[in-house]
Design a protein around this motif. Structure first.
Motif, PDB file in Angstrom:
ATOM      1  N   HIS A  45      -7.644  -2.085   2.579  1.00  0.00           N
ATOM      2  CA  HIS A  45      -7.731  -0.751   3.204  1.00  0.00           C
ATOM      3  C   HIS A  45      -7.236  -0.672   4.649  1.00  0.00           C
ATOM      4  O   HIS A  45      -7.305   0.401   5.247  1.00  0.00           O
ATOM      5  CB  HIS A  45      -9.157  -0.173   3.113  1.00  0.00           C
ATOM      6  CG  HIS A  45      -9.695  -0.170   1.717  1.00  0.00           C
ATOM      7  ND1 HIS A  45      -9.028   0.471   0.692  1.00  0.00           N
ATOM      8  CD2 HIS A  45     -10.786  -0.742   1.165  1.00  0.00           C
ATOM      9  CE1 HIS A  45      -9.713   0.284  -0.428  1.00  0.00           C
ATOM     10  NE2 HIS A  45     -10.774  -0.457  -0.168  1.00  0.00           N
ATOM     11  N   GLN A  46      -6.719  -1.761   5.222  1.00  0.00           N
ATOM     12  CA  GLN A  46      -6.103  -1.619   6.543  1.00  0.00           C
ATOM     13  C   GLN A  46      -4.841  -0.776   6.404  1.00  0.00           C
ATOM     14  O   GLN A  46      -4.138  -0.840   5.399  1.00  0.00           O
ATOM     15  CB  GLN A  46      -5.762  -3.003   7.128  1.00  0.00           C
ATOM     16  CG  GLN A  46      -6.993  -3.752   7.602  1.00  0.00           C
ATOM     17  CD  GLN A  46      -6.709  -5.218   7.906  1.00  0.00           C
ATOM     18  OE1 GLN A  46      -5.634  -5.736   7.583  1.00  0.00           O
ATOM     19  NE2 GLN A  46      -7.682  -5.896   8.506  1.00  0.00           N
ATOM     20  N   LYS A  47      -4.563   0.029   7.457  1.00  0.00           N
ATOM     21  CA  LYS A  47      -3.414   0.940   7.411  1.00  0.00           C
ATOM     22  C   LYS A  47      -2.108   0.214   7.705  1.00  0.00           C
ATOM     23  O   LYS A  47      -2.043  -0.640   8.584  1.00  0.00           O
ATOM     24  CB  LYS A  47      -3.595   2.031   8.460  1.00  0.00           C
ATOM     25  CG  LYS A  47      -4.453   3.166   7.993  1.00  0.00           C
ATOM     26  CD  LYS A  47      -4.497   4.254   9.044  1.00  0.00           C
ATOM     27  CE  LYS A  47      -5.673   5.165   8.767  1.00  0.00           C
ATOM     28  NZ  LYS A  47      -6.101   5.882   9.959  1.00  0.00           N
ATOM     29  N   GLU A  91       2.370   6.447   9.496  1.00  0.00           N
ATOM     30  CA  GLU A  91       1.536   5.815   8.485  1.00  0.00           C
ATOM     31  C   GLU A  91       2.320   5.744   7.171  1.00  0.00           C
ATOM     32  O   GLU A  91       2.893   6.735   6.719  1.00  0.00           O
ATOM     33  CB  GLU A  91       0.248   6.614   8.307  1.00  0.00           C
ATOM     34  CG  GLU A  91      -0.780   5.824   7.537  1.00  0.00           C
ATOM     35  CD  GLU A  91      -2.141   6.502   7.495  1.00  0.00           C
ATOM     36  OE1 GLU A  91      -2.484   7.239   8.444  1.00  0.00           O
ATOM     37  OE2 GLU A  91      -2.849   6.285   6.500  1.00  0.00           O
ATOM     38  N   GLU A 102      -1.385   1.608   2.664  1.00  0.00           N
ATOM     39  CA  GLU A 102      -2.509   0.741   3.020  1.00  0.00           C
ATOM     40  C   GLU A 102      -2.537  -0.519   2.176  1.00  0.00           C
ATOM     41  O   GLU A 102      -1.921  -0.602   1.110  1.00  0.00           O
ATOM     42  CB  GLU A 102      -3.844   1.483   2.942  1.00  0.00           C
ATOM     43  CG  GLU A 102      -4.321   1.801   1.548  1.00  0.00           C
ATOM     44  CD  GLU A 102      -5.797   2.253   1.537  1.00  0.00           C
ATOM     45  OE1 GLU A 102      -6.227   2.897   2.496  1.00  0.00           O
ATOM     46  OE2 GLU A 102      -6.477   1.940   0.552  1.00  0.00           O
ATOM     47  N   ALA A 117       0.223  -4.457  -0.442  1.00  0.00           N
ATOM     48  CA  ALA A 117       0.028  -3.140   0.151  1.00  0.00           C
ATOM     49  C   ALA A 117       0.794  -2.113  -0.660  1.00  0.00           C
ATOM     50  O   ALA A 117       1.881  -2.401  -1.171  1.00  0.00           O
ATOM     51  CB  ALA A 117       0.527  -3.128   1.590  1.00  0.00           C
ATOM     52  N   VAL A 176       0.536  -3.515  10.826  1.00  0.00           N
ATOM     53  CA  VAL A 176      -0.762  -3.290  10.186  1.00  0.00           C
ATOM     54  C   VAL A 176      -1.781  -3.047  11.285  1.00  0.00           C
ATOM     55  O   VAL A 176      -1.792  -3.757  12.298  1.00  0.00           O
ATOM     56  CB  VAL A 176      -1.180  -4.511   9.336  1.00  0.00           C
ATOM     57  CG1 VAL A 176      -2.545  -4.273   8.701  1.00  0.00           C
ATOM     58  CG2 VAL A 176      -0.136  -4.798   8.272  1.00  0.00           C
TER      59      VAL A 176
END
Lengths: 129, 362
Positions: B295-297, B304, B307, B324, B336
């Motif tokens: 869930h890190q962007k 953006e 994720e 991802a 990231v």
């Protein structure tokens, strides 16, 4: 049963604190905490010169699967950190109270150390988990 | 109340740290996850995968049914025992589950589906099977043990005793029945080895024999880092009912030919393909210091772009890697976001590690 040395003080967040001769303190995470986290693979150290409040998150320890915050046990200024953890974070697993120390703090208030949990009180918290 | 596998007592005896995994009490590790991981890459480890769901499908029209049910085409299974990896899709092309299907006899196929999706899978399969008169049996009487690593087969042969002769020449992605034990040369680690399905009452015996042959018990923690390094998706993390195989690095599992094969989700996938696939599942290697996590962007060109779906430290590479889901336009670099900082990462094509060797530079 995990190792909880009598001469150290503790927090409910599983940090240990040792009082040095010059009034500074050394901080790490307990044997119980490293056991819960499992193999550590990364440590984000607090920067020297930064001032933290009590229970403020100041460092991060990451195991293979999860990241956990380390909270500052006392109000104070960071005066040193354990560079060896950058390349060998597993020192925390191998020797949590020795080579696996994380950072050193100059406490704002000299009396604050004595108010932290003693070994028996911490043991009680850790054994309930 | 969590469920226990027939090997629960063996795990506790070996000092396993047990965790609730999709309603099952499963071993996370037996001490050190990293050691277990490396043991599988270098020697032989075993996993209790009894929580997975084994389903036997029988009937005259079973092949036709599976050609309709699955995105991959069981017509590719020409020899008895051959296995196929496939997604099972809904009408919108979303992934209900991923699975392995084995062709045993013309009227008998076996599927192994995930544990967490058991109920919805069985309901879906039963509903779709009505028109085909298929007999669907969940095999709760079977236990499954995966033995994986470069030495896995040799050590498994010692443990299997007389039964070993029959499987020594077993080809990759084939299964063979040896008495009431099914031995399949499949796995979820990127290493050679077997997945063995056997009657519940024989489980402890085989586990003990494998221990004696020098196979090390490994937990779900190592299983996850091994599969990630091997470039294998995890259902629920890397794909779900909202994304299609085309957006999940699984285009290779969709059999478009023959054109007249009608499978569930085909129309939706064709629509996606014609309109252009908007997102893709890629591999990431962090070039800055830190650990990639779910869930890190992901940021590309200042915007953006998606994720992380699975992120972890890679014990084999000594670095951190991830899958991802990002916009199709993302190139070979991205950033990231980790605790408010933007860190540099390389975009790569998994696998990261196969058969003990690194496939990407870190």
């Amino acid at each position: 049963m995990s190792n909880v040395p009598q001469e150290l003080r503790y927090t409910k967040n599983h940090e240990w604190v040792s009082l040095n001769d010059d009034g500074t303190v050394t901080i790490g995470i307990t044997d119980h905490a490293q056991h819960l986290l499992g193999d550590l693979v990364f440590v984000e150290l607090p920067e020297i010169g930064i001032t933290f409040g009590q229970e403020e998150d100041c460092a991060v320890v990451e195991s293979v699967k999860a990241a956990s915050d380390v909270y500052c046990p006392l109000d104070g200024e960071v005066i040193g950190h354990n560079e060896a953890l950058s390349d060998t974070p597993e020192l925390i697993n191998q020797d949590p109270y020795g080579d696996g120390w994380i950072f050193k703090l100059k406490p704002k208030d000299d009396g604050a150390f004595a108010e932290l949990l003693d070994a028996d009180a911490y043991n009680e918290i850790a054994s309930e988990e | 109340m969590t469920k226990r596998t027939p090997l629960y007592d063996m795990h506790v005896a070996e000092g396993a740290k047990m965790v609730d995994f999709g309603g099952w009490d499963m071993p996370l590790n037996y001490g050190s996850q990293i050691e277990e991981h490396k043991y599988v890459r270098n020697d032989a480890g075993m996993f209790d995968v009894s929580h997975m769901t084994i389903v036997d499908l029988k009937g005259e029209k079973v092949r036709a049914f599976l050609q309709y049910l699955l995105a991959n085409d069981v017509a590719r299974l020409k020899d008895s025992g051959k296995a196929l990896y496939s997604c099972m899709l809904n009408e919108q092309g979303g992934v209900i589950d991923d699975l392995i299907v084995y062709y045993l006899e013309d009227d008998w196929f076996r599927m192994v589906v995930n544990a967490a999706t058991r109920e919805k899978d069985l309901a879906w399969i039963n509903r779709q099977a009505e028109a085909f008169a298929i007999d669907i049996q969940e095999r709760n009487d079977l236990t499954m043990i995966a033995v994986q690593g470069p030495q896995a087969r040799e050590k498994a042969h010692q443990a299997l005793g007389e039964g070993a002769e029959a499987v020594k020449d077993l080809g990759i992605f084939f299964m063979k029945m040896v008495g009431d034990i099914a031995v399949a040369r499949t796995g979820y680690t990127g290493e050679d080895g077997y997945e063995i399905m056997l009657p519940v009452e024989q489980a402890e015996g085989l586990w003990s024999a494998l221990l004696k042959a020098g196979v090390k018990p490994c937990g779900l923690g190592a299983r996850d880092t091994l599969r990630l390094e091997a470039g294998m998706n995890l259902y629920g993390s890397d794909m779900n009912e909202q994304v299609s195989p085309l957006e999940s690095a699984l285009s290779w599992t969709v059999a478009w030919e023959p054109e007249d094969r009608d499978f569930i989700g085909r129309v939706a996938l064709q629509g996606q393909r014609e309109q252009g696939i908007k997102q893709k599942l890629v591999g990431l290697v962090l070039t800055d210091r830190g650990v990639l996590r779910d869930h890190q962007k992901v940021i590309a060109d200042g915007l953006e772009a998606g994720e992380i779906t699975s992120g972890s430290f890679s014990p084999s590479l000594g670095n951190t890697i991830a899958f991802a889901r990002v916009k199709s336009t993302v190139g070979d670099k991205c950033k990231v976001e980790i605790r408010g900082k933007l860190l540099d990462a390389k975009v790569v094509k998994p696998p990261f590690v196969r058969n003990g060797k690194a496939c990407v530079s870190v």
